[in-house]
Design a protein around this motif. Sequence first.
Motif, PDB file in Angstrom:
ATOM      1  N   UNK A 181      25.340  61.552  18.930  1.00 52.43           N
ATOM      2  CA  UNK A 181      24.768  60.210  18.987  1.00 52.43           C
ATOM      3  C   UNK A 181      24.526  59.731  20.418  1.00 52.43           C
ATOM      4  N   UNK A 182      24.870  60.554  21.418  1.00 53.36           N
ATOM      5  CA  UNK A 182      24.684  60.167  22.817  1.00 53.36           C
ATOM      6  C   UNK A 182      23.195  60.019  23.119  1.00 53.36           C
ATOM      7  N   UNK A 183      22.896  59.123  24.040  1.00 54.57           N
ATOM      8  CA  UNK A 183      21.506  58.881  24.412  1.00 54.57           C
ATOM      9  C   UNK A 183      21.074  59.796  25.541  1.00 54.57           C
ATOM     10  N   UNK A 184      19.826  60.197  25.485  1.00 49.53           N
ATOM     11  CA  UNK A 184      19.254  61.016  26.534  1.00 49.53           C
ATOM     12  C   UNK A 184      17.820  60.618  26.770  1.00 49.53           C
ATOM     13  N   UNK A 185      17.316  60.973  27.939  1.00 49.35           N
ATOM     14  CA  UNK A 185      15.925  60.718  28.287  1.00 49.35           C
ATOM     15  C   UNK A 185      15.349  61.987  28.900  1.00 49.35           C
ATOM     16  N   UNK A 186      14.045  62.087  28.837  1.00 47.13           N
ATOM     17  CA  UNK A 186      13.370  63.171  29.533  1.00 47.13           C
ATOM     18  C   UNK A 186      12.411  62.530  30.514  1.00 47.13           C
ATOM     19  N   UNK A 187      12.519  62.929  31.772  1.00 47.11           N
ATOM     20  CA  UNK A 187      11.683  62.373  32.828  1.00 47.11           C
ATOM     21  C   UNK A 187      10.991  63.517  33.542  1.00 47.11           C
ATOM     22  N   UNK A 188       9.689  63.574  33.397  1.00 52.02           N
ATOM     23  CA  UNK A 188       8.868  64.590  34.066  1.00 52.02           C
ATOM     24  C   UNK A 188       9.421  66.005  33.890  1.00 52.02           C
ATOM     25  N   UNK A 189       9.803  66.335  32.674  1.00 58.63           N
ATOM     26  CA  UNK A 189      10.247  67.686  32.364  1.00 58.63           C
ATOM     27  C   UNK A 189      11.704  67.970  32.622  1.00 58.63           C
ATOM     28  N   UNK A 190      12.477  66.976  33.008  1.00 55.66           N
ATOM     29  CA  UNK A 190      13.914  67.154  33.234  1.00 55.66           C
ATOM     30  C   UNK A 190      14.648  66.267  32.235  1.00 55.66           C
ATOM     31  N   UNK A 191      15.543  66.875  31.452  1.00 58.70           N
ATOM     32  CA  UNK A 191      16.346  66.129  30.495  1.00 58.70           C
ATOM     33  C   UNK A 191      17.587  65.562  31.165  1.00 58.70           C
ATOM     34  N   UNK A 192      17.950  64.351  30.769  1.00 57.84           N
ATOM     35  CA  UNK A 192      19.112  63.665  31.332  1.00 57.84           C
ATOM     36  C   UNK A 192      19.937  63.023  30.217  1.00 57.84           C
ATOM     37  N   UNK A 193      21.241  63.171  30.275  1.00 54.63           N
ATOM     38  CA  UNK A 193      22.171  62.426  29.445  1.00 54.63           C
ATOM     39  C   UNK A 193      22.307  61.049  30.075  1.00 54.63           C
ATOM     40  N   UNK A 194      22.204  60.010  29.286  1.00 54.67           N
ATOM     41  CA  UNK A 194      22.304  58.630  29.759  1.00 54.67           C
ATOM     42  C   UNK A 194      23.684  58.088  29.451  1.00 54.67           C
ATOM     43  N   UNK A 195      24.339  57.526  30.470  1.00 52.61           N
ATOM     44  CA  UNK A 195      25.662  56.942  30.297  1.00 52.61           C
ATOM     45  C   UNK A 195      25.682  55.588  30.996  1.00 52.61           C
ATOM     46  N   UNK A 196      25.635  54.500  30.204  1.00 54.00           N
ATOM     47  CA  UNK A 196      25.760  53.160  30.779  1.00 54.00           C
ATOM     48  C   UNK A 196      27.238  52.918  31.001  1.00 54.00           C
ATOM     49  N   UNK A 197      27.579  52.550  32.218  1.00 50.25           N
ATOM     50  CA  UNK A 197      28.975  52.395  32.596  1.00 50.25           C
ATOM     51  C   UNK A 197      29.410  50.939  32.501  1.00 50.25           C
ATOM     52  N   UNK A 198      30.695  50.729  32.433  1.00 41.95           N
ATOM     53  CA  UNK A 198      31.258  49.396  32.282  1.00 41.95           C
ATOM     54  C   UNK A 198      30.921  48.437  33.412  1.00 41.95           C
ATOM     55  N   UNK A 199      30.639  48.974  34.605  1.00 39.63           N
ATOM     56  CA  UNK A 199      30.319  48.117  35.744  1.00 39.63           C
ATOM     57  C   UNK A 199      28.836  47.771  35.833  1.00 39.63           C
ATOM     58  N   UNK A 200      28.055  48.161  34.810  1.00 41.71           N
ATOM     59  CA  UNK A 200      26.625  47.860  34.805  1.00 41.71           C
ATOM     60  C   UNK A 200      25.761  48.939  35.417  1.00 41.71           C
TER      61      UNK A 200
END
Length: 163
Positions: free
Chosen positions: A98-117
Amino acid sequence: MNFSRHRLRTVLGPPALVLLVAAAGCSSADDSASAVVPAADAKVSKLCRDLDEALPSKVDGLGRRDPEPASAQTAGWGNPAIILRCGVMRPGKMSDPEADGVEVDGVGWLLDKRGDGSFRFTTTLRRAYVEVTIPERRTGDGMAPLVDLAPAVKKAVPEGIAD
């Protein structure tokens, strides 16, 4: 932060699952950033050196200001700094379907919003894990930092599964 969000299972798939024990720090008490240098094996360290040479001098319009201690495995831009660390261990969140990820210009990234914003992004399906931390004050430009970093990551860190 405006993201085109995808569930990680669509970006990663089941073969790419492991655990992480990594920490990044950024301090502006003395107006300079610091970052924990990841412990990486020789193969990953070489990829990180290649990445360091390919990194842009500006990210999101901010000049490069590398954190302390100096290392080819860390880089920074601006103040508060956008921090890149190469050779981090795989985040445990990559095991979460269920973790969120994005793909930006051919590179995949795991997205982690942290508690400090802030946001932490970690590359997926690359031979070395590259982590980028964007402080809360810099999140207004969306994924602009990742757009600037994607060409260097694609050039220096081949696709595949990190060991």
